[in-house]
Design an enzyme around this catalytic site. Sequence first.
Site, PDB file in Angstrom:
ATOM      1  N   HIS A 182      -3.309  72.670  53.949  1.00 49.66           N
ATOM      2  CA  HIS A 182      -3.636  71.965  52.929  1.00 49.66           C
ATOM      3  C   HIS A 182      -5.042  71.297  52.950  1.00 49.66           C
ATOM      4  CE1 HIS A 182      -2.581  67.956  54.233  1.00 49.66           C
ATOM      5  NE2 HIS A 182      -1.340  68.429  54.478  1.00 49.66           N
ATOM      6  N   HIS A 193      -5.729  68.603  55.589  1.00 52.60           N
ATOM      7  CA  HIS A 193      -6.195  69.158  56.908  1.00 52.60           C
ATOM      8  C   HIS A 193      -7.595  69.502  57.323  1.00 52.60           C
ATOM      9  CE1 HIS A 193      -1.747  70.961  57.086  1.00 52.60           C
ATOM     10  NE2 HIS A 193      -2.100  70.029  58.163  1.00 52.60           N
ATOM     11  N   CYS A 242      12.447  60.084  62.815  1.00 51.72           N
ATOM     12  CA  CYS A 242      11.900  60.928  61.512  1.00 51.72           C
ATOM     13  C   CYS A 242      11.387  62.299  61.921  1.00 51.72           C
ATOM     14  CB  CYS A 242      10.694  60.138  61.073  1.00 51.72           C
ATOM     15  SG  CYS A 242       9.767  60.927  59.711  1.00 51.72           S
ATOM     16  N   CYS A 263       7.639  62.911  60.893  1.00 50.70           N
ATOM     17  CA  CYS A 263       6.731  62.441  61.934  1.00 50.70           C
ATOM     18  C   CYS A 263       6.920  63.131  63.372  1.00 50.70           C
ATOM     19  CB  CYS A 263       6.596  61.045  62.041  1.00 50.70           C
ATOM     20  SG  CYS A 263       6.470  59.988  60.435  1.00 50.70           S
ATOM     21  N   CYS A 295      11.620  56.925  55.719  1.00 44.67           N
ATOM     22  CA  CYS A 295      10.068  57.288  56.081  1.00 44.67           C
ATOM     23  C   CYS A 295       9.071  57.102  55.003  1.00 44.67           C
ATOM     24  CB  CYS A 295       9.893  58.425  56.885  1.00 44.67           C
ATOM     25  SG  CYS A 295       7.894  58.662  57.378  1.00 44.67           S
ATOM     26  N   HIS A 312       7.242  60.417  54.721  1.00 48.77           N
ATOM     27  CA  HIS A 312       7.795  61.461  54.177  1.00 48.77           C
ATOM     28  C   HIS A 312       8.897  61.504  53.091  1.00 48.77           C
ATOM     29  CE1 HIS A 312       5.646  62.471  58.214  1.00 48.77           C
ATOM     30  NE2 HIS A 312       5.536  63.655  57.516  1.00 48.77           N
ATOM     31  N   LYS A 323      -0.862  60.362  49.370  1.00 48.20           N
ATOM     32  CA  LYS A 323      -0.908  61.199  50.607  1.00 48.20           C
ATOM     33  C   LYS A 323      -0.388  62.626  50.108  1.00 48.20           C
ATOM     34  CE  LYS A 323       0.127  62.615  55.093  1.00 48.20           C
ATOM     35  NZ  LYS A 323       0.908  62.734  56.348  1.00 48.20           N
ATOM     36  N   LYS A 334       2.671  68.331  52.827  1.00 52.97           N
ATOM     37  CA  LYS A 334       3.721  69.614  52.762  1.00 52.97           C
ATOM     38  C   LYS A 334       5.210  68.864  52.134  1.00 52.97           C
ATOM     39  CE  LYS A 334       2.617  70.800  56.810  1.00 52.97           C
ATOM     40  NZ  LYS A 334       1.740  71.210  58.057  1.00 52.97           N
TER      41      LYS A 334
HETATM   42  N1  MSP Z   1       0.841  68.149  65.019  1.00 52.64           N
HETATM   43  C1  MSP Z   1       0.442  66.784  64.508  1.00 52.64           C
HETATM   44  C2  MSP Z   1      -0.982  66.423  65.584  1.00 52.64           C
HETATM   45  C3  MSP Z   1      -0.957  66.522  67.047  1.00 52.64           C
HETATM   46  S1  MSP Z   1      -2.507  66.340  67.956  1.00 52.64           S
HETATM   47  C4  MSP Z   1      -2.046  66.275  69.463  1.00 52.64           C
HETATM   48  C5  MSP Z   1       0.141  66.426  63.290  1.00 52.64           C
HETATM   49  N2  MSP Z   1       0.046  67.526  62.390  1.00 52.64           N
HETATM   50  S2  MSP Z   1      -0.435  67.375  60.969  1.00 52.64           S
HETATM   51  O1  MSP Z   1      -0.257  68.887  60.471  1.00 52.64           O
HETATM   52  O2  MSP Z   1       0.774  66.681  60.412  1.00 52.64           O
HETATM   53  O3  MSP Z   1      -1.490  66.790  60.822  1.00 52.64           O
HETATM   54  C6  MSP Z   1      -2.559  67.201  61.064  1.00 52.64           C
HETATM   55  C7  MSP Z   1      -3.818  66.499  61.166  1.00 52.64           C
HETATM   56  O4  MSP Z   1      -4.099  66.283  59.394  1.00 52.64           O
HETATM   57  C8  MSP Z   1      -3.625  64.939  61.289  1.00 52.64           C
HETATM   58  O5  MSP Z   1      -5.282  64.196  61.670  1.00 52.64           O
HETATM   59  C9  MSP Z   1      -3.275  64.399  59.905  1.00 52.64           C
HETATM   60  O6  MSP Z   1      -3.623  62.995  60.097  1.00 52.64           O
HETATM   61  C10 MSP Z   1      -4.340  65.122  59.051  1.00 52.64           C
HETATM   62  N3  MSP Z   1      -3.701  65.015  57.755  1.00 52.64           N
HETATM   63  C11 MSP Z   1      -2.640  65.669  57.334  1.00 52.64           C
HETATM   64  N4  MSP Z   1      -2.443  65.159  55.810  1.00 52.64           N
HETATM   65  C12 MSP Z   1      -3.633  64.713  55.183  1.00 52.64           C
HETATM   66  C13 MSP Z   1      -4.318  64.042  54.437  1.00 52.64           C
HETATM   67  N5  MSP Z   1      -3.644  64.341  53.026  1.00 52.64           N
HETATM   68  N6  MSP Z   1      -5.448  63.786  54.274  1.00 52.64           N
HETATM   69  C14 MSP Z   1      -6.305  63.342  55.703  1.00 52.64           C
HETATM   70  N7  MSP Z   1      -5.824  64.151  56.561  1.00 52.64           N
HETATM   71  C15 MSP Z   1      -4.513  64.337  56.524  1.00 52.64           C
HETATM   72  O7  MSP Z   1       0.191  65.334  62.825  1.00 52.64           O
END
Ligand code: MSP
Length: 485
Positions: free
Chosen positions: A17, A20, A123, A126, A142, A145, A292, A295
Amino acid sequence: MKTYVTTAIPYVNGVPHLGHAEDYLLADIYSRYRKMRGDDVKFQAGTDEHGNKIEKKAAELSKDVKIYVDENSEKFKEFIKKLGVEYTDFIRTTDESHEQLVQKIWQKLDSHIYKSEYKGWYCEGCERFVTDNEYKENNGVCPDHQKPYEHLSESNYYFKVSDFKDEIKSKIESNELKILPEFRKNEILKLLADTPDVSISRPTAHLKWGVKVPGDDEQVMYVWMDALSNYITVLGYPDKDISDFWPASVQVVGKDILRFHAILWPAMLLGLGLPLPKVLLCHGFILANGQKMSKSIGNVVDPIEVLDKHGLDAFRYYFSRHIDTFADSDFTWEKYENAYNNELANDYGNLVQRLSNLCKKNEITRDFLEKRKVLEDGAFKNTWDSDDAEYTRLMDNFEFSKGIEYAWEKIQAVNKRIEDTKPWSVAKENPEEAKILLSSLVGDLLNANEMLKPFLPAAKTVEDIFTNEKIEPPKTPLFPKEFKK
Ligand code: MSP
């Protein structure tokens, strides 16, 4: 100099999304900037593929979990490529090599691991064990989430973070482990003081989809222990000497996962006798209507739709300049359209069109630009002189949204100088003087353009236009109002 840039590896319980994109863009901007400064850059990206939520999601879809993670990991890889990200290594936590190396890491940490009972909260969003205090503060739900915490009662392995707390504290305080932005440092120091030893395994009765704990068939590793290790297993640790690229120059993470990178991860590294990363660059969230984008919440914007709307440069422009490097920022289609039409197309696209037209009319050639010392051996050579000290300061301090803003002021200054000096009028009176003026304007543009290179791939196209033997305006505008793929 060797530079190692890392990005958080996303969970593959869904497709990419918009949020990311943030990790990849920030890391890519820094990586391109360091390459411009002559560094040898290693850039890791990858996917986090174990844990409860992935296992559950595959089951919900009645899919074999391996097939499911294969499909989604590929989607992330394609997404990263579409963002123009110049990564050098892509790691998946289900790679056999990674799994074997993580088991060796576990064994190396053995003297800091003990077994105990966990009774408390978790959670799944997380993938995190939650303390009783937090449970109370958040009324059992949480905040990220918006799901109730789960109660767990199980036998786990624990990692003695307590062995390293003092050392981590002093390294954060002294900036040996630099946390950016600065205000996050205090947040982490407070959390660190309250951090208990961390549970680092789950019984197979509760989680099957994970790396097996060495010597215990009934436990798999906690997904964060497995995932954090990716930053060094991708370099071949512990089988290989990783001192060429470790410690990382910068690790890019979102604010929700800073705590894992600033507490558990440093503790693991200290336990392994490895140095800590130099910088943890923590960005905010991309919000959709103040919330935020996630997903689990279900308010995500499809990044491919945004990319396809006006192309890669528009996407990178918006996310570099209008999404603050450190703070939360909203994405709206209206703001996106404004930035594209009123800034990228007007200030930059039109400038290139206009100046290249004037250069063509007045027969500015590469030879002439060389004679005027704008080009040297046919190329624009950035000298990074004192004029650019501010830009360099901003980029070295990871202030990327300010860095592009600074470059943009230079672009606007070229537009203003054209308006003020009116080369078309000068050409009528004195063609030779007009040529000298135009070559100096080209120099100004190339200088500002150089600063845009870490952000916009189009900056290379612009450079090519003005370093050609004969300057030809682009046949179609660089940023047309109607973008066609
Ligand atoms: N799998 C873990 C990370 C492990 S690193 C050893 C994770 N995955 S995640 O898919 O939830 O998030 C991946 C990255 O995307 C994280 O840095 C997270 O902060 C970032 N983001 C997820 N949603 C976001 C937004 N809406 N805005 C900006 N970044 C965000 O956490």
